[in-house]
Design a protein around this motif. Structure first.
Motif, mmCIF file in Angstrom:
data_model
loop_
_atom_site.group_PDB
_atom_site.id
_atom_site.type_symbol
_atom_site.label_atom_id
_atom_site.label_comp_id
_atom_site.label_asym_id
_atom_site.label_seq_id
_atom_site.Cartn_x
_atom_site.Cartn_y
_atom_site.Cartn_z
ATOM 1 N N THR A 1 0.836 -1.200 0.000
ATOM 2 C CA THR A 1 0.000 0.000 0.000
ATOM 3 C C THR A 1 0.871 1.249 0.000
ATOM 4 O O THR A 1 1.981 1.249 0.533
ATOM 5 N N PHE A 2 0.343 2.306 -0.624
ATOM 6 C CA PHE A 2 1.033 3.594 -0.677
ATOM 7 C C PHE A 2 0.091 4.677 -0.152
ATOM 8 O O PHE A 2 -1.103 4.671 -0.446
ATOM 9 N N GLN A 3 0.659 5.604 0.612
ATOM 10 C CA GLN A 3 -0.104 6.723 1.162
ATOM 11 C C GLN A 3 0.772 7.977 1.199
ATOM 12 O O GLN A 3 1.982 7.910 0.954
ATOM 13 N N GLU A 4 0.140 9.103 1.505
ATOM 14 C CA GLU A 4 0.843 10.381 1.715
ATOM 15 C C GLU A 4 1.812 10.684 0.569
ATOM 16 O O GLU A 4 2.994 10.951 0.775
ATOM 17 N N PHE A 5 1.278 10.658 -0.625
ATOM 18 C CA PHE A 5 2.093 10.948 -1.797
ATOM 19 C C PHE A 5 2.626 12.386 -1.765
ATOM 20 O O PHE A 5 1.896 13.325 -1.464
ATOM 21 N N ASP A 6 3.912 12.520 -2.090
ATOM 22 C CA ASP A 6 4.580 13.816 -2.226
ATOM 23 C C ASP A 6 4.582 14.654 -0.949
ATOM 24 O O ASP A 6 4.733 15.884 -1.007
ATOM 25 N N ALA A 7 4.427 14.013 0.198
ATOM 26 C CA ALA A 7 4.559 14.733 1.461
ATOM 27 C C ALA A 7 6.035 15.070 1.682
ATOM 28 O O ALA A 7 6.922 14.314 1.271
ATOM 29 N N PRO A 8 6.337 16.211 2.285
ATOM 30 C CA PRO A 8 7.757 16.573 2.531
ATOM 31 C C PRO A 8 8.473 15.476 3.311
ATOM 32 O O PRO A 8 7.937 14.924 4.273
ATOM 33 N N ALA A 9 9.677 15.130 2.876
ATOM 34 C CA ALA A 9 10.452 14.082 3.540
ATOM 35 C C ALA A 9 11.935 14.415 3.462
ATOM 36 O O ALA A 9 12.459 14.681 2.378
ATOM 37 N N THR A 10 12.592 14.416 4.612
ATOM 38 C CA THR A 10 14.022 14.631 4.690
ATOM 39 C C THR A 10 14.652 13.421 5.358
ATOM 40 O O THR A 10 14.392 13.138 6.516
ATOM 41 N N ILE A 11 15.470 12.691 4.614
ATOM 42 C CA ILE A 11 16.082 11.470 5.127
ATOM 43 C C ILE A 11 17.585 11.671 5.188
ATOM 44 O O ILE A 11 18.232 12.003 4.189
ATOM 45 N N LYS A 12 18.129 11.484 6.392
ATOM 46 C CA LYS A 12 19.559 11.686 6.626
ATOM 47 C C LYS A 12 20.174 10.461 7.270
ATOM 48 O O LYS A 12 19.487 9.675 7.930
ATOM 49 N N ALA A 13 21.440 10.286 7.063
ATOM 50 C CA ALA A 13 22.157 9.183 7.694
ATOM 51 C C ALA A 13 22.138 9.353 9.206
ATOM 52 O O ALA A 13 22.279 10.480 9.704
ATOM 53 N N PRO A 14 21.969 8.281 9.947
ATOM 54 C CA PRO A 14 21.906 8.387 11.421
ATOM 55 C C PRO A 14 23.270 8.726 12.009
ATOM 56 O O PRO A 14 24.299 8.534 11.377
#
Length: 234
Positions: free
Chosen positions: A221-234
């Motif tokens: 399933t897919f939801q929240e298309f094109d919502a702001p997302a910032t992914i960084k290395a831990p």
């Protein structure tokens, strides 16, 4: 003098006309209902285009049944079109389910088990177990799965989490689907739910062979298309 025969003849004619009208109305309604369903192949094509333009999305993958060759039991998180991702996964190892937290940035994957901190590994090492980085890639992700599927047939209008959608039966190419479900091969029957308005894929269920000659399913399933997302290395 009142004549009975003409009256009976008139009643018989009216009855016959009513029956014909009733049958015609019923048939027309059935034909209209069938005609109202859009072409399945066109829906898949439109959805492939729409999913190829997605920049970010929330995803959830769940496996039901002991599916042959699949160690992934569950995964959920956030994806970006560039291939970055973060979330959690449950992998079966030696008969035991192991919960992991993962972060993918560039060509690196950071994995944290039930204990300890993150371990940094090349993303290529995770590909055989689970690598969600290509799911939103327009050339080899879910858009590719939709564009190469065959035998599409629209079955019904059916809502998914409050979104009006078309349910389409289709057969996925296993080599393409392996990007989403690792270890898959051959033709894979499935059903997809495509948004009536946005043409995006909201849900997909694939049927796969399981141990002991049974079958299992993998739901995406897919939801929240094109919502702001910032992914960084831990």
């Amino acid at each position: 003098m009142f004549r009975i025969r003409p009256v009976l003849a008139l009643l018989a004619a009216l009855t016959a006309l009513a029956a014909v009208t009733s049958c015609t109305s019923s048939d027309d309604k059935k034909d209209d209902s069938t005609a109202s369903l859009p072409d399945g192949a066109t829906l898949l094509k439109d959805s492939a285009t729409a999913m190829g333009e997605i920049k970010t999305a929330k995803f959830l993958i769940t496996a039901d049944g002991a599916i042959s060759g699949l160690s992934l039991r569950r995964a959920e998180g956030t994806l970006t079109r560039e291939g970055d991702a973060e979330g959690t996964a449950q992998i079966e190892q030696a008969g035991t389910n192991v919960d992991l937290t993962f972060v993918i940035v560039g060509d690196k994957i950071y994995i944290k088990g039930p204990t300890g901190g993150y371990q940094e590994l090349p993303l290529s090492l995770a590909a055989t177990v689970y690598d969600p980085s290509a799911i939103l890639d327009p050339d080899k992700g879910i858009a590719k799965v939709l564009s190469t599927a065959t035998g599409a047939k629209t079955e019904a209008a059916e809502a998914v989490d409050g979104t009006d959608a078309w349910r389409v039966a289709m057969t996925a190419n296993g080599a393409d689907l392996a990007t989403i479900i690792p270890g898959v091969s051959g033709d894979v029957p499935g059903k997809v739910w495509i948004g009536q308005q946005d043409k995006r894929l909201h849900k997909a269920v694939f049927t796969l062979p399981a141990e002991g000659g049974a079958t299992g399913t993998v739901t995406v399933t897919f939801q929240e298309f094109d919502a702001p997302a910032t992914i960084k290395a831990p």
